[in-house]
Scaffold this active site. Sequence first.
Site, short mmCIF file in Angstrom:
data_model
loop_
_atom_site.label_atom_id
_atom_site.label_comp_id
_atom_site.label_asym_id
_atom_site.label_seq_id
_atom_site.Cartn_x
_atom_site.Cartn_y
_atom_site.Cartn_z
N ASN A 93 -8.33 40.64 2.83
CA ASN A 93 -9.31 40.88 1.76
C ASN A 93 -10.17 42.12 1.98
OD1 ASN A 93 -11.54 40.02 -0.29
ND2 ASN A 93 -12.56 40.13 1.69
N TYR A 158 -8.88 54.89 -4.68
CA TYR A 158 -8.95 53.42 -4.74
C TYR A 158 -7.74 52.82 -5.48
CZ TYR A 158 -10.81 48.71 -5.48
OH TYR A 158 -10.96 47.36 -5.50
P1 NAD Z 1 -17.73 43.80 -0.50
O1 NAD Z 1 -18.11 45.23 -0.31
O2 NAD Z 1 -18.75 42.82 -0.92
O3 NAD Z 1 -17.02 43.24 0.80
C1 NAD Z 1 -16.03 43.99 1.46
C2 NAD Z 1 -15.68 43.33 2.77
O4 NAD Z 1 -14.76 44.19 3.46
C3 NAD Z 1 -16.90 43.14 3.67
O5 NAD Z 1 -16.81 41.90 4.33
C4 NAD Z 1 -16.76 44.28 4.67
O6 NAD Z 1 -17.30 43.97 5.95
C5 NAD Z 1 -15.25 44.43 4.77
N1 NAD Z 1 -14.92 45.76 5.25
C6 NAD Z 1 -15.18 46.94 4.63
N2 NAD Z 1 -14.79 47.96 5.42
C7 NAD Z 1 -14.29 47.39 6.56
C8 NAD Z 1 -13.75 47.90 7.75
N3 NAD Z 1 -13.63 49.21 7.98
N4 NAD Z 1 -13.34 47.05 8.71
C9 NAD Z 1 -13.45 45.71 8.51
N5 NAD Z 1 -13.96 45.16 7.40
C10 NAD Z 1 -14.36 46.00 6.45
O7 NAD Z 1 -16.54 43.87 -1.54
P2 NAD Z 1 -15.79 42.74 -2.40
O8 NAD Z 1 -16.09 43.03 -3.81
O9 NAD Z 1 -16.02 41.39 -1.87
O10 NAD Z 1 -14.28 43.22 -2.14
C11 NAD Z 1 -13.33 42.44 -1.43
C12 NAD Z 1 -11.96 42.90 -1.84
O11 NAD Z 1 -11.80 42.70 -3.25
C13 NAD Z 1 -11.68 44.38 -1.60
O12 NAD Z 1 -10.35 44.55 -1.13
C14 NAD Z 1 -11.83 45.00 -2.97
O13 NAD Z 1 -11.08 46.19 -3.13
C15 NAD Z 1 -11.31 43.89 -3.85
N6 NAD Z 1 -11.75 43.94 -5.25
C16 NAD Z 1 -13.07 43.81 -5.58
C17 NAD Z 1 -13.43 43.88 -6.93
C18 NAD Z 1 -14.87 43.74 -7.36
O14 NAD Z 1 -15.15 44.00 -8.55
N7 NAD Z 1 -15.79 43.34 -6.51
C19 NAD Z 1 -12.46 44.08 -7.91
C20 NAD Z 1 -11.13 44.21 -7.52
C21 NAD Z 1 -10.78 44.13 -6.18
#
Ligand code: NAD
Length: 250
Positions: A93, A158
């Site tokens: 994730n 992205y």
């Molecule tokens: P968020 O920023 O709240 O959380 C991201 C997580 O990834 C955090 O726990 C962070 O510690 C971890 N992370 C980031 N960089 C890291 C690294 N270098 N090493 C280890 N861990 C790392 O984001 P989110 O919205 O919860 O996103 C989670 C996933 O969902 C991502 O892959 C994101 O691309 C995807 N996503 C999110 C959305 C949205 O609208 N929020 C939409 C589509 C996809």
Amino acid sequence: MKSLLKGKVAVVTGGTRGIGYAIVKKYLEAGAITILCGSREETAKKALEKIKAEMPDAQVDAIWPKLSDRAEMTAALNTIKEKYGRLDILANNAGISQNNSLFDYKDEDFDKILDINIKALYSCTRAAAEIMKDNGGGVIINTSSIVSYNGQGAGCGYPTSKFAVNGLTKSLSRELGKYGIRVNAVAPGVTRTDMLAVLPDEMIQPIIRNIPLGRLGEPEDVANAFVFLASDMASYISGAILPVAGAVVI
Ligand code: NAD
């Protein structure tokens, strides 16, 4: 829901907040021993303490390896296998996003997004699949995005990384099926997490108007899909990219 993942051992990367934190909680509710991965010891331990306070009976643990370092990931997952006896589920994730225009991109930003969104996925998957292959099977679930269908108007790194997530998912589902390993992806739409918190309300409202179900996604909406795909209810599903996006028009 309570016993869907009973007896399973799951690892969730990026489990300290947002969608990852919701997945950790749902996996625990479904009965899995769940290990959250954080990027730093401090944030991983903080998230672990928060979950233990919210769910005192849960079997939860935390690790903080560098996700894109395959040797480090292999060592970390082997330790999990030794400690808990197995590894059944990997939820890939962790991810970052970028919104800068092509002409403002720094080369190191492009490298950074590929490192965490793709290379880490490869390293974690490789390390987990080695264990799952010897165990006779497992489930790997990747986090894609709705932008993996038609791209987005800025921040090209992205969507590029999320198209690659879909490619890795579909390819590995074909390659690993013979070992009983299922590989799927969830493609969230705009979901209410820190990733979204940087956007002003005047950007959010037009996004909501474009969502037929009339609201943003919640981390729990996405986490529910991770539970379903990890469970035996999805035992004949592999190679799928499941949109969790309120029927968004893209
Ligand atoms: P968020 O920023 O709240 O959380 C991201 C997580 O990834 C955090 O726990 C962070 O510690 C971890 N992370 C980031 N960089 C890291 C690294 N270098 N090493 C280890 N861990 C790392 O984001 P989110 O919205 O919860 O996103 C989670 C996933 O969902 C991502 O892959 C994101 O691309 C995807 N996503 C999110 C959305 C949205 O609208 N929020 C939409 C589509 C996809």
